[in-house]
Motif scaffolding. Sequence first.
Motif, PDB file in Angstrom:
ATOM      1  N   PRO A  25       0.846  -1.253   0.015  1.00  0.00           N
ATOM      2  CA  PRO A  25      -0.055  -0.012   0.106  1.00  0.00           C
ATOM      3  C   PRO A  25       0.914   1.196  -0.035  1.00  0.00           C
ATOM      4  CG  PRO A  25       0.244  -0.972   2.127  1.00  0.00           C
ATOM      5  CD  PRO A  25       0.822  -1.853   1.520  1.00  0.00           C
ATOM      6  N   LEU A  26       0.070   2.429  -0.374  1.00  0.00           N
ATOM      7  CA  LEU A  26       0.885   3.586  -0.287  1.00  0.00           C
ATOM      8  C   LEU A  26       0.780   3.979   1.070  1.00  0.00           C
ATOM      9  CD1 LEU A  26      -0.688   5.594  -3.326  1.00  0.00           C
ATOM     10  CD2 LEU A  26       1.344   4.358  -3.352  1.00  0.00           C
ATOM     11  N   GLU A  27       1.786   4.760   1.883  1.00  0.00           N
ATOM     12  CA  GLU A  27       2.041   5.003   3.146  1.00  0.00           C
ATOM     13  C   GLU A  27       1.996   6.554   3.095  1.00  0.00           C
ATOM     14  OE1 GLU A  27       5.279   2.703   4.430  1.00  0.00           O
ATOM     15  OE2 GLU A  27       4.037   0.809   4.543  1.00  0.00           O
ATOM     16  N   SER A  28       1.544   7.326   2.338  1.00  0.00           N
ATOM     17  CA  SER A  28       1.455   8.819   2.636  1.00  0.00           C
ATOM     18  C   SER A  28       0.360   9.433   1.604  1.00  0.00           C
ATOM     19  CB  SER A  28       2.907   9.384   2.161  1.00  0.00           C
ATOM     20  OG  SER A  28       2.885   9.760   0.780  1.00  0.00           O
ATOM     21  N   LYS A  29      -0.440  10.365   2.279  1.00  0.00           N
ATOM     22  CA  LYS A  29      -1.397  10.917   1.310  1.00  0.00           C
ATOM     23  C   LYS A  29      -0.592  11.775   0.250  1.00  0.00           C
ATOM     24  CE  LYS A  29      -4.900  11.999   4.784  1.00  0.00           C
ATOM     25  NZ  LYS A  29      -5.778  12.818   5.379  1.00  0.00           N
ATOM     26  N   GLU A  30       0.426  12.380   0.498  1.00  0.00           N
ATOM     27  CA  GLU A  30       1.297  13.059  -0.429  1.00  0.00           C
ATOM     28  C   GLU A  30       1.501  12.196  -1.714  1.00  0.00           C
ATOM     29  OE1 GLU A  30       2.363  12.692   2.787  1.00  0.00           O
ATOM     30  OE2 GLU A  30       1.704  14.698   3.766  1.00  0.00           O
ATOM     31  N   LEU A  31       1.764  11.203  -1.580  1.00  0.00           N
ATOM     32  CA  LEU A  31       2.129  10.291  -2.942  1.00  0.00           C
ATOM     33  C   LEU A  31       0.572  10.005  -3.529  1.00  0.00           C
ATOM     34  CD1 LEU A  31       3.862   8.775  -4.909  1.00  0.00           C
ATOM     35  CD2 LEU A  31       3.896   6.904  -3.361  1.00  0.00           C
ATOM     36  N   PHE A  32      -0.320   9.761  -2.672  1.00  0.00           N
ATOM     37  CA  PHE A  32      -1.673   9.606  -3.296  1.00  0.00           C
ATOM     38  C   PHE A  32      -2.140  10.740  -4.061  1.00  0.00           C
ATOM     39  CE2 PHE A  32      -6.266   9.196  -2.262  1.00  0.00           C
ATOM     40  CZ  PHE A  32      -6.685   8.347  -2.943  1.00  0.00           C
ATOM     41  N   TYR A  33      -2.252  11.876  -3.424  1.00  0.00           N
ATOM     42  CA  TYR A  33      -2.351  13.169  -4.298  1.00  0.00           C
ATOM     43  C   TYR A  33      -1.435  13.346  -5.137  1.00  0.00           C
ATOM     44  CZ  TYR A  33      -5.358  14.620  -0.723  1.00  0.00           C
ATOM     45  OH  TYR A  33      -6.620  14.562   0.620  1.00  0.00           O
ATOM     46  N   GLU A  34      -0.224  13.090  -5.379  1.00  0.00           N
ATOM     47  CA  GLU A  34       0.616  13.255  -6.540  1.00  0.00           C
ATOM     48  C   GLU A  34       0.210  12.675  -7.717  1.00  0.00           C
ATOM     49  OE1 GLU A  34       5.486  13.330  -7.157  1.00  0.00           O
ATOM     50  OE2 GLU A  34       4.468  13.391  -5.166  1.00  0.00           O
ATOM     51  N   ILE A  35       0.000  11.167  -7.492  1.00  0.00           N
ATOM     52  CA  ILE A  35      -0.622  10.107  -8.486  1.00  0.00           C
ATOM     53  C   ILE A  35      -1.871  10.745  -9.241  1.00  0.00           C
ATOM     54  CG2 ILE A  35      -1.524   7.653  -8.742  1.00  0.00           C
ATOM     55  CD1 ILE A  35       0.640   6.952  -6.420  1.00  0.00           C
ATOM     56  N   LEU A  36      -2.628  11.076  -7.973  1.00  0.00           N
ATOM     57  CA  LEU A  36      -4.026  11.685  -8.602  1.00  0.00           C
ATOM     58  C   LEU A  36      -3.708  12.829  -9.500  1.00  0.00           C
ATOM     59  CD1 LEU A  36      -6.422  10.791  -5.678  1.00  0.00           C
ATOM     60  CD2 LEU A  36      -6.278   9.632  -7.616  1.00  0.00           C
ATOM     61  N   GLN A  37      -2.831  13.709  -9.011  1.00  0.00           N
ATOM     62  CA  GLN A  37      -2.657  14.913  -9.832  1.00  0.00           C
ATOM     63  C   GLN A  37      -2.197  14.639 -11.184  1.00  0.00           C
ATOM     64  OE1 GLN A  37      -3.367  18.264  -8.482  1.00  0.00           O
ATOM     65  NE2 GLN A  37      -3.032  18.681 -10.687  1.00  0.00           N
ATOM     66  N   GLU A  38      -1.056  13.847 -11.052  1.00  0.00           N
ATOM     67  CA  GLU A  38      -0.687  13.553 -12.338  1.00  0.00           C
ATOM     68  C   GLU A  38      -1.392  12.717 -13.613  1.00  0.00           C
ATOM     69  OE1 GLU A  38       3.025  13.235 -14.676  1.00  0.00           O
ATOM     70  OE2 GLU A  38       2.630  14.542 -12.936  1.00  0.00           O
ATOM     71  N   TRP A  39      -2.196  11.891 -12.939  1.00  0.00           N
ATOM     72  CA  TRP A  39      -3.005  11.363 -13.626  1.00  0.00           C
ATOM     73  C   TRP A  39      -4.304  12.274 -14.601  1.00  0.00           C
ATOM     74  CZ3 TRP A  39      -8.534  10.891 -13.481  1.00  0.00           C
ATOM     75  CH2 TRP A  39      -9.232  10.042 -14.410  1.00  0.00           C
ATOM     76  N   ALA A  40      -4.922  13.143 -13.327  1.00  0.00           N
ATOM     77  CA  ALA A  40      -5.835  13.974 -13.935  1.00  0.00           C
ATOM     78  C   ALA A  40      -5.125  15.284 -14.857  1.00  0.00           C
ATOM     79  CB  ALA A  40      -6.371  14.942 -12.546  1.00  0.00           C
ATOM     80  N   GLU A  41      -3.973  15.326 -14.774  1.00  0.00           N
ATOM     81  CA  GLU A  41      -3.308  16.556 -15.711  1.00  0.00           C
ATOM     82  C   GLU A  41      -3.120  15.930 -17.021  1.00  0.00           C
ATOM     83  OE1 GLU A  41       0.325  17.946 -13.681  1.00  0.00           O
ATOM     84  OE2 GLU A  41      -0.671  18.912 -12.191  1.00  0.00           O
ATOM     85  N   TRP A  42      -2.915  14.589 -17.037  1.00  0.00           N
ATOM     86  CA  TRP A  42      -2.635  13.981 -18.532  1.00  0.00           C
ATOM     87  C   TRP A  42      -4.079  13.590 -18.882  1.00  0.00           C
ATOM     88  CZ3 TRP A  42       1.421  12.610 -21.625  1.00  0.00           C
ATOM     89  CH2 TRP A  42       2.748  12.904 -21.117  1.00  0.00           C
ATOM     90  N   ASN A  43      -5.073  13.596 -18.546  1.00  0.00           N
ATOM     91  CA  ASN A  43      -6.240  13.289 -18.767  1.00  0.00           C
ATOM     92  C   ASN A  43      -7.543  14.309 -18.851  1.00  0.00           C
ATOM     93  OD1 ASN A  43      -6.522  10.056 -19.518  1.00  0.00           O
ATOM     94  ND2 ASN A  43      -5.171  10.481 -17.497  1.00  0.00           N
ATOM     95  N   ASP A  44      -6.799  15.621 -18.403  1.00  0.00           N
ATOM     96  CA  ASP A  44      -7.782  16.709 -18.581  1.00  0.00           C
ATOM     97  C   ASP A  44      -8.426  17.082 -19.919  1.00  0.00           C
ATOM     98  OD1 ASP A  44      -9.152  18.530 -16.761  1.00  0.00           O
ATOM     99  OD2 ASP A  44      -7.815  20.083 -17.853  1.00  0.00           O
ATOM    100  N   HIS A  45      -7.653  16.503 -21.079  1.00  0.00           N
ATOM    101  CA  HIS A  45      -8.259  16.877 -22.501  1.00  0.00           C
ATOM    102  C   HIS A  45      -9.293  16.011 -22.865  1.00  0.00           C
ATOM    103  CE1 HIS A  45      -5.260  13.596 -22.936  1.00  0.00           C
ATOM    104  NE2 HIS A  45      -5.978  13.313 -24.266  1.00  0.00           N
ATOM    105  N   LEU A  46      -9.346  15.109 -21.628  1.00  0.00           N
ATOM    106  CA  LEU A  46     -10.618  14.113 -22.078  1.00  0.00           C
ATOM    107  C   LEU A  46     -11.724  14.303 -21.091  1.00  0.00           C
ATOM    108  CD1 LEU A  46      -8.339  10.826 -22.062  1.00  0.00           C
ATOM    109  CD2 LEU A  46      -9.342  11.923 -24.197  1.00  0.00           C
ATOM    110  N   ALA A  47     -11.677  15.559 -20.812  1.00  0.00           N
ATOM    111  CA  ALA A  47     -12.780  15.956 -19.851  1.00  0.00           C
ATOM    112  C   ALA A  47     -14.229  15.676 -20.329  1.00  0.00           C
ATOM    113  CB  ALA A  47     -12.564  17.353 -19.316  1.00  0.00           C
ATOM    114  N   SER A  48     -14.441  15.737 -21.576  1.00  0.00           N
ATOM    115  CA  SER A  48     -15.872  15.451 -22.162  1.00  0.00           C
ATOM    116  C   SER A  48     -16.227  14.014 -22.097  1.00  0.00           C
ATOM    117  CB  SER A  48     -15.897  16.073 -23.572  1.00  0.00           C
ATOM    118  OG  SER A  48     -15.088  15.438 -24.415  1.00  0.00           O
TER     119      SER A  48
END
Length: 126
Positions: A25-48
């Motif tokens: 498991p992940l052991e920090s909220k910081e890494l969890f947020y970082e993964i989600l942020q990176e995924w969201a940034e790369w997929n933001d163009h697919l927002a529709s």
Amino acid sequence: MKKHYLHEFLTDDRRYIKKQKRSKPLESKELFYEILQEWAEWNDHLASENPKIGDVPTGNTRLIHLDLNNSRYYLNGDTNLSGVKEFLRNMDSPWKIIPNNRGRMNKVTNDKEGSGITGFFLYKEL
């Protein structure tokens, strides 16, 4: 700066978050947020399309496991972009446990009003 370690968590095209082992498991909220942020940034163009984080056959597949302060959590693969973006907007707010759609007290939110976040499926293991 490129986050070279994120290849462990994201598919090569960054369209999806890879399924993680429960035993690692992940052991920090910081890494969890970082993964989600990176995924969201790369997929933001697919927002529709409002893409989902997981390339999995069923929505309730547990993709990410977290072990934080002796509590375990998991994020399901049907979590979508709009839900991730809302969760990230509230990242400075504390996590709260609220009832899931079946009434069990295990759904996690960081919504300032304590409401569930539509499209975001993070749960505390009971």
